[in-house]
Scaffold this motif. Structure first.
Motif, PDB file in Angstrom:
ATOM      1  N   ILE A   1     -30.042   0.814  44.738  1.00 55.95           N
ATOM      2  CA  ILE A   1     -30.858   2.021  44.635  1.00 55.95           C
ATOM      3  C   ILE A   1     -32.313   1.697  44.965  1.00 55.95           C
ATOM      4  N   GLU A   2     -33.085   2.747  45.222  1.00 56.83           N
ATOM      5  CA  GLU A   2     -34.518   2.586  45.492  1.00 56.83           C
ATOM      6  C   GLU A   2     -35.294   2.799  44.192  1.00 56.83           C
ATOM      7  N   VAL A   3     -36.106   1.821  43.824  1.00 53.53           N
ATOM      8  CA  VAL A   3     -36.947   1.921  42.635  1.00 53.53           C
ATOM      9  C   VAL A   3     -38.382   1.623  43.049  1.00 53.53           C
ATOM     10  N   ARG A   4     -39.205   2.651  43.022  1.00 56.48           N
ATOM     11  CA  ARG A   4     -40.619   2.509  43.419  1.00 56.48           C
ATOM     12  C   ARG A   4     -40.755   1.811  44.772  1.00 56.48           C
ATOM     13  N   GLY A   5     -39.940   2.261  45.724  1.00 51.01           N
ATOM     14  CA  GLY A   5     -40.018   1.754  47.085  1.00 51.01           C
ATOM     15  C   GLY A   5     -39.336   0.423  47.310  1.00 51.01           C
ATOM     16  N   ALA A   6     -38.679  -0.139  46.272  1.00 47.72           N
ATOM     17  CA  ALA A   6     -37.987  -1.424  46.413  1.00 47.72           C
ATOM     18  C   ALA A   6     -36.496  -1.241  46.132  1.00 47.72           C
ATOM     19  N   THR A   7     -35.671  -2.010  46.833  1.00 49.95           N
ATOM     20  CA  THR A   7     -34.230  -1.964  46.612  1.00 49.95           C
ATOM     21  C   THR A   7     -33.887  -2.764  45.364  1.00 49.95           C
ATOM     22  N   ARG A   8     -33.088  -2.157  44.490  1.00 48.02           N
ATOM     23  CA  ARG A   8     -32.722  -2.802  43.233  1.00 48.02           C
ATOM     24  C   ARG A   8     -31.267  -2.475  42.875  1.00 48.02           C
ATOM     25  N   PRO A   9     -30.603  -3.393  42.130  1.00 45.18           N
ATOM     26  CA  PRO A   9     -29.313  -3.007  41.540  1.00 45.18           C
ATOM     27  C   PRO A   9     -29.553  -1.897  40.524  1.00 45.18           C
ATOM     28  N   SER A  10     -28.564  -1.063  40.300  1.00 47.59           N
ATOM     29  CA  SER A  10     -28.731   0.002  39.313  1.00 47.59           C
ATOM     30  C   SER A  10     -28.737  -0.587  37.905  1.00 47.59           C
ATOM     31  N   LYS A  11     -29.299   0.156  36.951  1.00 49.41           N
ATOM     32  CA  LYS A  11     -29.304  -0.274  35.554  1.00 49.41           C
ATOM     33  C   LYS A  11     -27.869  -0.410  35.040  1.00 49.41           C
ATOM     34  N   GLU A  12     -26.984   0.454  35.534  1.00 50.44           N
ATOM     35  CA  GLU A  12     -25.586   0.387  35.117  1.00 50.44           C
ATOM     36  C   GLU A  12     -24.933  -0.917  35.574  1.00 50.44           C
ATOM     37  N   LEU A  13     -25.243  -1.325  36.809  1.00 44.45           N
ATOM     38  CA  LEU A  13     -24.701  -2.580  37.315  1.00 44.45           C
ATOM     39  C   LEU A  13     -25.269  -3.756  36.521  1.00 44.45           C
ATOM     40  N   GLU A  14     -26.554  -3.742  36.256  1.00 49.27           N
ATOM     41  CA  GLU A  14     -27.156  -4.815  35.460  1.00 49.27           C
ATOM     42  C   GLU A  14     -26.487  -4.912  34.101  1.00 49.27           C
ATOM     43  N   SER A  15     -26.225  -3.762  33.490  1.00 49.20           N
ATOM     44  CA  SER A  15     -25.582  -3.741  32.173  1.00 49.20           C
ATOM     45  C   SER A  15     -24.177  -4.318  32.249  1.00 49.20           C
ATOM     46  N   TRP A  16     -23.420  -3.924  33.274  1.00 48.33           N
ATOM     47  CA  TRP A  16     -22.044  -4.407  33.444  1.00 48.33           C
ATOM     48  C   TRP A  16     -22.034  -5.931  33.600  1.00 48.33           C
ATOM     49  N   LEU A  17     -22.930  -6.447  34.423  1.00 47.84           N
ATOM     50  CA  LEU A  17     -22.977  -7.891  34.669  1.00 47.84           C
ATOM     51  C   LEU A  17     -23.465  -8.657  33.442  1.00 47.84           C
ATOM     52  N   ASN A  18     -24.380  -8.075  32.681  1.00 47.57           N
ATOM     53  CA  ASN A  18     -24.827  -8.735  31.457  1.00 47.57           C
ATOM     54  C   ASN A  18     -23.702  -8.811  30.429  1.00 47.57           C
ATOM     55  N   GLY A  19     -22.848  -7.789  30.397  1.00 44.57           N
ATOM     56  CA  GLY A  19     -21.677  -7.840  29.527  1.00 44.57           C
ATOM     57  C   GLY A  19     -20.736  -8.957  29.946  1.00 44.57           C
ATOM     58  N   LEU A  20     -20.509  -9.067  31.258  1.00 43.41           N
ATOM     59  CA  LEU A  20     -19.657 -10.135  31.786  1.00 43.41           C
ATOM     60  C   LEU A  20     -20.224 -11.510  31.404  1.00 43.41           C
ATOM     61  N   LEU A  21     -21.515 -11.712  31.629  1.00 33.85           N
ATOM     62  CA  LEU A  21     -22.138 -13.008  31.378  1.00 33.85           C
ATOM     63  C   LEU A  21     -22.147 -13.351  29.888  1.00 33.85           C
ATOM     64  N   HIS A  22     -22.310 -12.332  29.037  1.00 34.31           N
ATOM     65  CA  HIS A  22     -22.300 -12.562  27.595  1.00 34.31           C
ATOM     66  C   HIS A  22     -20.959 -13.154  27.160  1.00 34.31           C
ATOM     67  N   VAL A  23     -19.873 -12.575  27.649  1.00 33.91           N
ATOM     68  CA  VAL A  23     -18.551 -13.072  27.270  1.00 33.91           C
ATOM     69  C   VAL A  23     -18.252 -14.411  27.930  1.00 33.91           C
ATOM     70  N   HIS A  24     -18.674 -14.584  29.186  1.00 36.40           N
ATOM     71  CA  HIS A  24     -18.433 -15.885  29.836  1.00 36.40           C
ATOM     72  C   HIS A  24     -19.075 -17.003  29.022  1.00 36.40           C
ATOM     73  N   LYS A  25     -20.273 -16.753  28.513  1.00 37.30           N
ATOM     74  CA  LYS A  25     -20.951 -17.765  27.700  1.00 37.30           C
ATOM     75  C   LYS A  25     -20.151 -18.045  26.427  1.00 37.30           C
ATOM     76  N   GLN A  26     -19.643 -16.996  25.805  1.00 36.72           N
ATOM     77  CA  GLN A  26     -18.834 -17.171  24.597  1.00 36.72           C
ATOM     78  C   GLN A  26     -17.575 -17.986  24.887  1.00 36.72           C
ATOM     79  N   LEU A  27     -17.047 -17.822  26.095  1.00 43.02           N
ATOM     80  CA  LEU A  27     -15.775 -18.457  26.451  1.00 43.02           C
ATOM     81  C   LEU A  27     -15.942 -19.755  27.253  1.00 43.02           C
ATOM     82  N   GLU A  28     -17.149 -20.289  27.282  1.00 40.76           N
ATOM     83  CA  GLU A  28     -17.353 -21.552  28.003  1.00 40.76           C
ATOM     84  C   GLU A  28     -16.417 -22.668  27.522  1.00 40.76           C
ATOM     85  N   PRO A  29     -16.152 -22.805  26.207  1.00 41.83           N
ATOM     86  CA  PRO A  29     -15.193 -23.839  25.781  1.00 41.83           C
ATOM     87  C   PRO A  29     -13.792 -23.614  26.347  1.00 41.83           C
TER      88      PRO A  29
END
Length: 233
Positions: free
Chosen positions: A99-127
């Motif tokens: 998406i365009e945010v103040r003239g710059a291309t950015r991932p959407s907030k929804e995508l950032e949230s989805w990926l942060n959820g993924l990374l949170h669990v990956h960290k928990q499951l590192e063992p």
């Protein structure tokens, strides 16, 4: 089986209810977490991963709400597993459009949230990933030894598994917090990343597919996989 839409549709209606508003993250974050659970080399039991979603220890949920939430999360897990079996991307189309945010291309907030959820669990499951990795390396060494005995030809070179996982996590982390990623780069590197954001977002489905494929390869070296899978599902 999810007949209509994406796995997130299985959980969004429930996790967005007012009774869960201060208890759970948003639906995109939850769905990213469930994807990471489904993608693990060994799927953890519900009593292990479901508490990771609870944001506040002060939450007071009645038994009926807890049961409804648990059923919904398990349905979300089944939906993701079903998509994986069909080799379908779990990401709704709107997430893989920059998406365009103040003239710059950015991932959407929804995508950032989805990926942060993924990374949170990956960290928990590192063992869990590390345990699978250890078994896989032993299996690989044994396979190489057997191949040497049977065939003098050198095995075909492929991208190392470590490099594949690192590449996946690097992309997830970059798009999960693009401003932080930019701050770590010099001006030239930041400009290059800025110009590639749209392309990186579009690459996500294929990188997610490689993440789950790698997990499956690691899981194949684990003992008692058939019994574990049946117990979980």
């Amino acid at each position: 089986m999810v007949k209509d839409g994406f796995p997130i549709n299985t959980i969004s209606g429930i996790v967005s209810l007012p009774s869960f508003e201060n208890v759970l993250p948003d639906a995109y974050y939850v769905d990213g977490m469930i994807f990471a659970v489904a993608s693990a080399p060994e799927i953890p039991m519900p009593e292990q991963w479901m508490p990771w979603l609870i944001q506040s220890s002060d939450s007071h949920l009645v038994d009926k709400d807890v049961d409804k939430l648990a059923d919904t999360l398990m349905n979300g897990l089944r939906a993701h597993l079903d998509f994986m079996r069909q080799e379908k991307s779990p990401m709704p189309n709107e997430l893989i459009v920059a998406i365009e945010v103040r003239g710059a291309t950015r991932p959407s907030k929804e995508l950032e949230s989805w990926l942060n959820g993924l990374l949170h669990v990956h960290k928990q499951l590192e063992p869990v990933w590390q345990n699978a990795w250890n078994h896989w390396e032993k299996h690989l060494e044994k396979s190489k030894a057997n191949k040497k005995d049977c065939d003098s030809k050198e095995p075909e070179e492929k991208e190392p598994a470590e490099a594949r996982l690192s590449r996946c996590l690097k992309l997830f982390s970059t798009l999960a917090n693009i401003e932080l990623a930019l701050s770590y780069r010099n001006d030239k590197q930041a400009a290059q990343l800025e110009s590639n954001i749209n392309m990186l977002v579009k690459q996500l489905p294929s990188v997610l597919a490689d993440y789950t494929k790698l997990s499956g390869e690691l899981a194949g070296a684990l003992p008692n996989q058939f019994e574990t899978f049946n117990k979980v599902t």
